[in-house]
Scaffold this motif. Sequence first.
Motif, PDB file in Angstrom:
ATOM      1  N   UNK A  30       0.749  -1.175  -0.033  1.00 20.59           N
ATOM      2  CA  UNK A  30       0.022   0.043   0.039  1.00 20.59           C
ATOM      3  C   UNK A  30       0.806   1.285   0.012  1.00 20.59           C
ATOM      4  N   UNK A  31       0.356   2.239   0.585  1.00 23.90           N
ATOM      5  CA  UNK A  31       1.030   3.530   0.585  1.00 23.90           C
ATOM      6  C   UNK A  31       1.510   3.748   1.866  1.00 23.90           C
ATOM      7  N   UNK A  72      -7.999   1.592   5.185  1.00 23.26           N
ATOM      8  CA  UNK A  72      -7.440   0.826   6.488  1.00 23.26           C
ATOM      9  C   UNK A  72      -6.063   1.549   6.749  1.00 23.26           C
ATOM     10  N   UNK A  73      -6.122   2.275   7.965  1.00 24.34           N
ATOM     11  CA  UNK A  73      -4.849   2.993   8.071  1.00 24.34           C
ATOM     12  C   UNK A  73      -4.167   2.171   9.387  1.00 24.34           C
ATOM     13  N   UNK A 123     -11.478   7.325   8.261  1.00 19.72           N
ATOM     14  CA  UNK A 123     -10.675   6.031   7.637  1.00 19.72           C
ATOM     15  C   UNK A 123     -11.894   4.657   7.849  1.00 19.72           C
ATOM     16  N   UNK A 124     -11.822   3.466   7.191  1.00 20.95           N
ATOM     17  CA  UNK A 124     -12.110   2.378   7.333  1.00 20.95           C
ATOM     18  C   UNK A 124     -12.097   1.751   8.519  1.00 20.95           C
ATOM     19  N   UNK A 125     -10.711   1.822   9.054  1.00 14.05           N
ATOM     20  CA  UNK A 125     -10.386   1.244  10.169  1.00 14.05           C
ATOM     21  C   UNK A 125      -9.041   2.372  10.644  1.00 14.05           C
ATOM     22  N   UNK A 126      -8.822   2.216  11.890  1.00 14.22           N
ATOM     23  CA  UNK A 126      -7.583   2.857  12.265  1.00 14.22           C
ATOM     24  C   UNK A 126      -6.808   2.096  13.408  1.00 14.22           C
ATOM     25  N   UNK A 182      -3.057   2.293   4.081  1.00  9.61           N
ATOM     26  CA  UNK A 182      -2.274   3.396   4.281  1.00  9.61           C
ATOM     27  C   UNK A 182      -1.434   3.137   5.482  1.00  9.61           C
ATOM     28  N   UNK A 183       0.017   3.341   5.647  1.00  7.10           N
ATOM     29  CA  UNK A 183       0.650   3.397   6.712  1.00  7.10           C
ATOM     30  C   UNK A 183       0.926   4.863   6.786  1.00  7.10           C
ATOM     31  N   UNK A 184       0.786   5.469   8.161  1.00  7.90           N
ATOM     32  CA  UNK A 184       1.199   6.812   8.452  1.00  7.90           C
ATOM     33  C   UNK A 184       2.359   6.588   9.586  1.00  7.90           C
TER      34      UNK A 184
END
Length: 429
Positions: free
Chosen positions: A153-154, A171-172, A192-195, A302-304
């Motif tokens: 993913x990103x 999904x974060x 987000x869909x999930x965190x 997505x990974x922050x």
Amino acid sequence: MNRYAVIGAGPSGLAAARALRKQGIDVEGFEASHDVGGLWDITNPRSSMYESAHLISSRTTTEFAEYPMDSDVDYPSHRVLHDYFRSYAEKFALSELFRFDTRVTRLEPHEGGWNLTAVDEEGEQTRWYSGVILANGTLADPNTPTFTGEFAGEILHTHFYKKAAQLDGKRVLIIGAGNSGCDIAVDAVHHAASVDMSVRRGYYFVPRYLFGRPSDTLNQGRPLPRRLKQAVDSRVLKAFTGDPVRFGFPKPDYRIYESHPIVNTMVLGHLGQGDLRIRADIDRFDGHTVHFRDGSSGEYDLILLATGYSLGYPFVDREHLSWHGASPRLFLNIFPAAFNGLYVMGMVEASGLGWQGRYEQAELLASYLAAVENDPARAESFRTRVTSTPWPDLTGGYRYLALDRMSYYVNKDAYRGAVRAERESLDAA
């Protein structure tokens, strides 16, 4: 007359320009962006700001003492703060000192001073200055760790996070739970869909209000002894916020104030509601799957990376700033022991220091540079004291975590006391 350059028109650069100008010192500033404000200008390409960002310290403990904010909000937004710095610069005629859209690319020692090379729309120019004040900020170079495996993913550092719409339907996974990470987690639960949040150590959470007042306004001017403050505040926090361990956080392996606390208890509320989850430290990536060190795993889009920043002064060789580990080793985080004509503003972090604490840095520097100009014997006495006597303990007795981001962390009361004492000594000599 000597002429000095200031690099950066954020709070510390503006404070330096203001203090030097008050002493009649010739100043020219350089700012890579188009306006004052530094990171508080969200349109600045180097800014780490995001749409939902607010102060995490209260207005009255943060503002410049000589120029209170025209606001009655306890924790203003970044927009209010950018307007504040614009107003501050206008009030004291500071903008006219700066060359905007001008990026400093190189500092080189030359003939007892410094050649400063900068680039603007007209090209590259080099000018000579008696000294240079580095105030280009500490939160501009993202610290990006490496991980085992590949993520499909990103991956985005929070430096590049600007608005919650970037999280819509994804999904974060947020790696890290500092103040920015927790702010963004609160944004994410609405988009987000999930965190999930992956954390490696425990944290202390401080509510913005205690007993109906901004929490950092309590005990102002009456610092408690370290052990007493840690004991009292730990009990108060437990009474107000409970134990973060019950929400999934690890138990802190340090005492309160030995690392920067998290000024965000909304994230605990969302954990209690099941809006997000705490996960263990990262083991490896495998496509969209992230494996954690406790053996669990999850699927993400997505990974922050809320993994902080690396300190950087890329336009000058490290030897000139006496780097030691993750940061330069400077007297009061300002003066290299070599007194080579470089000075640093804003390389200091402390709970409650505020911009006034940074302005006091600038006042000390201005007093020293005024002595260089008008009373060389007094300046020499200051240099001798700095280079021949032990430097003051700026920790206030706190045992700060041995982390890169804590390498220039100080106790605000110890620090401001030491800075004021040095300035009084300089001015009285």
